[in-house]
Structures are given as structure tokens and as C-alpha cells.
Design an enzyme around this catalytic site. Structure first.
Site, PDB file in Angstrom:
ATOM      1  N   LYS A   1       0.797  -1.236   0.000  1.00 44.33           N
ATOM      2  CA  LYS A   1       0.000   0.000   0.000  1.00 44.33           C
ATOM      3  C   LYS A   1       0.832   1.291   0.000  1.00 44.33           C
ATOM      4  O   LYS A   1       0.563   2.200  -0.785  1.00 44.33           O
ATOM      5  CB  LYS A   1      -1.002  -0.013   1.176  1.00 44.33           C
TER       6      LYS A   1
ATOM      7  N   GLN B   1       1.928   1.880  -3.447  1.00 48.06           N
ATOM      8  CA  GLN B   1       0.815   2.307  -4.312  1.00 48.06           C
ATOM      9  C   GLN B   1       0.568   3.809  -4.131  1.00 48.06           C
ATOM     10  O   GLN B   1       0.365   4.546  -5.099  1.00 48.06           O
ATOM     11  CB  GLN B   1      -0.469   1.554  -3.950  1.00 48.06           C
TER      12      GLN B   1
ATOM     13  N   GLY C   1      41.063  14.542   7.634  1.00 46.87           N
ATOM     14  CA  GLY C   1      40.327  15.173   8.722  1.00 46.87           C
ATOM     15  C   GLY C   1      40.690  16.633   8.863  1.00 46.87           C
ATOM     16  O   GLY C   1      41.581  17.143   8.180  1.00 46.87           O
TER      17      GLY C   1
ATOM     18  N   CYS D   1      46.016  12.284   3.499  1.00 49.42           N
ATOM     19  CA  CYS D   1      45.855  13.731   3.644  1.00 49.42           C
ATOM     20  C   CYS D   1      46.270  14.196   5.042  1.00 49.42           C
ATOM     21  O   CYS D   1      47.446  14.318   5.316  1.00 49.42           O
ATOM     22  CB  CYS D   1      44.443  14.158   3.265  1.00 49.42           C
TER      23      CYS D   1
ATOM     24  N   HIS E   1      43.975  12.201  -1.765  1.00 50.79           N
ATOM     25  CA  HIS E   1      43.069  11.154  -1.268  1.00 50.79           C
ATOM     26  C   HIS E   1      43.007  10.009  -2.281  1.00 50.79           C
ATOM     27  O   HIS E   1      42.141   9.999  -3.160  1.00 50.79           O
ATOM     28  CB  HIS E   1      41.664  11.722  -1.075  1.00 50.79           C
TER      29      HIS E   1
ATOM     30  N   GLU F   1      41.894   7.139  -1.993  1.00 49.91           N
ATOM     31  CA  GLU F   1      40.646   6.353  -1.897  1.00 49.91           C
ATOM     32  C   GLU F   1      39.596   6.811  -2.907  1.00 49.91           C
ATOM     33  O   GLU F   1      38.711   6.041  -3.274  1.00 49.91           O
ATOM     34  CB  GLU F   1      40.086   6.411  -0.464  1.00 49.91           C
TER      35      GLU F   1
HETATM   36  N1  GLN Z   1      43.032  19.633   7.499  1.00 48.64           N
HETATM   37  C1  GLN Z   1      44.045  19.367   6.533  1.00 48.64           C
HETATM   38  C2  GLN Z   1      44.161  20.465   5.485  1.00 48.64           C
HETATM   39  O1  GLN Z   1      43.257  21.227   5.299  1.00 48.64           O
HETATM   40  C3  GLN Z   1      43.828  18.017   5.872  1.00 48.64           C
HETATM   41  C4  GLN Z   1      42.612  17.942   5.029  1.00 48.64           C
HETATM   42  C5  GLN Z   1      42.167  16.542   4.719  1.00 48.64           C
HETATM   43  O2  GLN Z   1      42.561  15.583   5.377  1.00 48.64           O
HETATM   44  N2  GLN Z   1      41.305  16.405   3.742  1.00 48.64           N
HETATM   45  O3  GLN Z   1      45.159  20.562   4.817  1.00 48.64           O
END
Ligand code: GLN
Length: 547
Positions: free
Chosen positions: A193, A196, A364, A391, A522, A524
Site C-alpha cells: 500500500k 501504491q 580530517g 591527507c 586522497h 581512496e
Molecule cells: N586539514 C588538513 C588540510 O586542510 C587536511 C585535510 C584533509 O585531510 N582532507 O590541509
């Protein structure tokens, strides 16, 4: 407005969000590609952010960066992984981006004195962007996923644009609804339902779905297919069973058992180029599920841990997938364990980390947990445990090395400590103005840049190439003023920008450590099921050898 003969498949969600529209779209893209068509996948995000770069990954999942540098939703990552190809900035759009262009044009008198309205002006802008994506890719088919659920206030203009396209090109446009069929615990029976009603809601926009992908706990049976067919005017053989399954990579194979690729091409009046060829994909799916291979335990030391496991895996999605692909390629079973960097700050890092075969510190920002991450890196370096820094994880590798090996006491990044006596990681020259003026959106060093790789290094051994191109997202860099001193202390910069100015990869000599390496980019973001990333593969091999 649409290119002649180009085909469009619009994917729209019914009942609720989070039922796997992105994976269903990716799987359809892969199936059509496996039949010999060229396909691009497009994500429409109805929110007002101009891109995904300013959103917190714990709320919205990882920010996926394209070659062009556009910061997008994690669905774009799935698209690229399934298609095994790079997509363009044209393949991603948000309401914010669309309104921004319309308003900019209005300010430049681009509408010739007219009153600028959602319809037709915003809708036309949307249609232009659908066309730009098809043109950019030069593809046969665009699969366009409209974010949100039917009935949402925010995505109505996109659905309306799709309706107009269908009206203008009736043979070239299909609508696929991905809907949810609950199995209430008290009844134990699959209910149709809500679906639908979702179809009726779409009908109210003047749109009739051609296909319905029935997401549920179980496969949908013939009786319910028939029920949906009658109630929703969808052919019963166009109701596709999509039960919960072990791995997202099974989804295309599962769709194939309902012959979805052929059904879609028939409905689009495309003569099939060739039978669906999924041999390579099947081989990968088999490899990724193998259990008769050694387990390799990887500790991921990060900070986005406050909201529990569920959100966590979204915040680091590409990292997890990259590890899986390289695991399948190297015949090991990686198991990923989340270590909260803050927990390492207080206690003894060795006690927490001693059982792992490899350690990763992913990307990060900011201060939270940073000393814990540095402790984990010190542990990896001094205990010969393979370490891979992505990074921020590379910047912190350099900071740890500077403090403890090069004896630069108090070495730090100026992101955290502007007064540090040794700013071994410092804000990029090009970023100073952005920060001073508060220009934070889309202003980092973003997207693909080339780098050259030094022969004889771990990086060169992995890439087997002297030139690479990888995706970036950062504001800080290894301070050029400290490069010589760090080299003298034994650190190797095995990858740099082509002019040698920016340090892109840092590693320890093979003689001193089996795998101690970090990348400013990065990696990944470029790992694919059918093209695992060489650095993740090298890292996993080193971790497996550790056992
Ligand atoms: N904080 C870090 C920078 O700005 C690393 C950035 C990240 O890991 N994407 O260079």
C-alpha cells in the site's frame, strides 16, 4: 533542448529515503554499460548548499571530490566505482547551484527585463544542466537520480523538469521508482500500500513510472508484482525484485536475474548492442566475499566517531571500499576496526593497537583527537607496523617524524597551533586570502593534480609509474621551509608536484620500515572494484606480510 536520440532514465524514490536509490542507479548504469552503451550517472541534490563541501560528514556522509574539484555527495563515489570511470562536475547538481546561476544571470540583466520565476526559468536551468551532462559525457544514456522522496517540497521542480523532457521526447525518457515495501513485524507480510500511494503521488506531478524497483527485506513474489501492476499501471515484468542482500556489489547481478538491462533497453527502444557482459564484475564479487583467505586487521584511527557505527561508515565510505577492493585483489580478508583518536590521547597506545596488522589515519580537519592520531603514528613507526596516512594522516606523519626523529620540539600544523616554533605543516600561500576573507566554500586545493614519483621508492614500486594524477582536498601543506631538514633526518618525499614545490607523498626508506607512507591527496577517491588503488594494495600486502 535534449540531444537527439539521447536517452534519459530518471530515478525517483518512493515511501522513504535511505532505501538505496544511489546503488540502484549505479547498478542500472553498470548493466547498461555492460551491454555496450556509454552511460553517465547524474546526482541531483535538492538542498540549497551550492556543493557538499561545507557539510559535516557525520550528518551527510563523506564529501566525494571529482577530478574537476567539485565537492559532491557520496553517491557520486558509488557511481564512479560501479561504472569504473570518472564523472564530471556536470554530473552533479544542487538546488543551491541552480538558483545561484539563475540569480547571477538576473543580476546581469540576462532575462531581458522579465520577471524571473521558478517556472519556467529555474526549470529551464535544470533542463540545460541535464543536457550539459549528456553533452559533456557524449554518452548514449544518462541515468539521473533525483534526491529525496516523491512528495518532498524540495525536489518537485526537478521532477517537473523531467516531466517536460518526457513530454518533448516520449520515446527517450523513462521513469524508475525505487520504492519500499515494509514487512510489519506484527503481520510478517510484505505490504504494497505505501508504494501504491507513492506512485499516486508521482502521478499527481503528471509522471507515470515505467519501472518499479521493489526494495524489501525479501524478494517480491508474483502475487504482489501483479497487485502493484494493477494498482499502479506498471507492467508486472517491470516490477523488479530488490531484496536486502549481503553486498551492494550483488545488486546488479540480482537485477540481472529479472533481466533489467534488457527490459530497460527495450523500453527505450534501443537495439541491444550485445548481451550483458558481467564476467569481470562477477569475478570481483566472488573475490570480495572469499572467506578462505587470511584475515588482515586494520585499525582506522579517526575522529568522526561520536554518532556511532552507522554514521561512521558513511563518513569514511571511500576508504572502506578502497580497502575492500585491494583485499579482493591481494587475496586477503581485511577487517576494519574503528579506533577513536581521543581514546588514545589518555592511555597507552600500544595496549590498544598491538593486535592490528596495519594502521590508517584518514583525512580530517581540526584539533579533536589530533594528539591521539600522532601517538598511533609513533606506535606504527617504532613497532614496524604498516601505516598509511591519507591527507591529514600524511601531515601528521610528518609532524610525528619532525618531533620525534628530526627533534624539532613542538613541531605542529598551523591549522591547530599558529604559535608553534616549528610549523612543519603550514597554510598554503594560495589559501591565506580565502581564510582571511572567510571564503570557505569550494575554495580548498581541490580535484586532480599531477605529481611526479621518485624511482626506487615504495610509491614508485606500487604505482609502477613516474607520473600520476590524484585528487586533493586540503588547505595546508608540508612547509617548504622544512623539507630539507626533514630529508636530512631521513624522511623521503617520494612524490611531489611536477615543479617540485609541493610535497605529495612522504615515506620512510624501505630499509627502515616495511610501509610508513602518507599522501597529501586522497587515493581512496580513485579506487575502483575493477581497478583497485596501487597504494592501498601495497599497504595491505605489507600488512598481510606482518602476520
Ligand atoms: N586539514 C588538513 C588540510 O586542510 C587536511 C585535510 C584533509 O585531510 N582532507 O590541509
Amino acid at each position: 533542448m535534449a540531444r537527439d536520440g539521447h536517452k534519459y532514465i530518471f530515478v525517483i524514490g518512493g515511501v522513504m529515503s535511505g532505501v538505496g536509490k544511489g546503488i540502484a542507479s549505479s547498478a542500472m548504469g553498470l548493466l547498461l554499460q555492460s551491454k555496450g552503451f556509454s552511460v553517465n550517472l547524474v546526482k541531483v541534490d535538492p538542498y540549497l548548499n551550492v556543493d557538499a563541501g561545507t557539510m559535516n560528514p557525520t550528518e551527510h556522509g563523506e564529501v566525494f571530490v571529482l577530478n574537476s574539484g567539485l565537492e559532491t555527495d557520496q553517491d557520486m563515489g558509488n557511481y564512479e566505482r560501479f561504472l569504473n570511470r570518472d564523472l564530471g562536475g556536470e554530473d552533479y547538481m544542487t538546488s543551491g547551484m541552480i538558483y545561484q546561476s539563475v540569480i547571477a544571470r538576473e543580476r546581469a540583466l540576462g532575462y531581458g527585463g522579465k520577471c524571473v520565476e521558478a517556472i519556467p526559468h529555474v526549470r529551464n536551468e535544470i533542463l540545460d544542466r541535464f543536457d550539459a551532462a549528456a553533452t559533456f559525457n557524449g554518452s548514449d544514456i544518462s541515468v539521473i537520480e533525483i534526491g529525496g522522496t516523491v512528495g518532498d517540497f524540495q525536489n518537485a521542480l526537478f521532477i517537473d523538469a523531467a516531466r517536460v523532457l518526457k513530454m518533448q521526447h516520449p520515446d527517450d525518457v523513462l521513469f524508475v521508482m525505487v520504492s519500499y515495501l515494509p514487512v510489519p513485524g506484527s503481520i510478517g507480510e510484505m505490504k504494497t500500500k505505501p508504494t501504491q500511494n507513492a506512485v499516486r503521488q508521482l502521478n499527481a506531478y503528471g509522471v507515470q513510472p515505467d519501472f518499479l524497483i521493489a526494495r524489501s527485506k525479501h524478494p517480491i513474489d508474483a502475487k504482489r508484482k501483479e497487485k502493484i501492476a494493477i494498482a499502479c499501471s506498471i507492467r508486472a515484468d517491470h516490477v523488479i525484485s530488490a531484496p536486502d542482500i549481503e553486498s551492494i556489489y550483488d545488486v546488479p547481478l540480482n537485477f540481472e536475474s529479472d533481466k533489467l538491462a534488457e527490459q530497460l533497453t527495450d523500453a527505450l527502444k534501443l537495439s541491444s548492442k550485445k548481451p550483458t557482459d558481467l564476467a569481470a564484475w562477477k569475478k570481483f564479487v566472488k573475490a570480495v566475499k572469499r572467506t578462505d583467505v587470511p584475515e588482515v586487521k586494520i585499525a582506522v584511527v579517526g575522529k568522526y566517531f561520536d554518532t556511532g557505527d552507522f554514521v561512521l561508515s558513511d563518513a569514511y565510505l571511500s576508504v572502506i571500499e578502497a580497502i575492500k577492493f585491494s583485499g579482493a585483489a591481494t587475496r586477503v580478508k581485511p577487517s576494519i576496526h574503528w579506533i577513536n583518536a581521543k581514546d588514545l590521547e589518555k592511555g597507552n597506545a600500544a595496549a590498544v593497537l598491538k593486535d592490528y596488522d596495519g594502521i590508517i589515519v584518514p583525512g580530517g580537519f581540526g584539533e579533536s583527537g589530533i594528539e591521539g592520531k600522532i601517538k598511533a603514528i609513533e606506535y606504527a613507526r617504532t613497532h614496524q607496523v604498516p601505516y598509511f596516512g591519507l591527507c591529514y594522516g600524511m601531515q601528521l606523519l610528518v609532524i610525528e617524524y619532525a618531533r620525534n626523529v628530526a627533534k624539532l620540539k613542538g613541531a605542529h600544523t598551523t591549522e591547530i597551533d599558529t604559535e608553534t616554533p616549528h610549523p612543519v605543516v603550514a597554510v598554503m600561500e594560495s589559501q591565506k586570502e580565502n581564510i582571511a576573507q572567510g571564503k570557505f566554500g569550494g575554495s580548498m586545493r581541490l580535484g586532480s593534480y599531477p605529481a611526479k614519483i621518485v624511482k626506487g621508492t615504495i610509491a614508485h614500486g606500487a604505482y609502477k609509474a613516474s607520473e600520476i594524477s590524484e585528487r586533493h582536498r586540503h588547505r595546508y601543506e608540508i612547509n617548504p621551509k622544512y623539507v630539507e631538514q626533514l630529508k636530512e633526518a631521513g624522511l623521503v618525499f617520494s612524490g611531489t608536484s611536477p615543479d617540485g614545490v609541493l610535497m605529495e607523498i612522504a615515506e620512510m626508506p624501505k630499509k627502515e620500515h616495511p610501509f610508513m607512507l602518507g599522501t597529501q591527496f586522497h587515493p581512496e577517491l580513485k579506487a575502483r572494484p575493477l581497478a583497485p588503488h596501487p597504494l592501498f594494495t601495497a599497504f595491505l600486502k605489507a600488512a598481510a606480510a606482518q602476520k
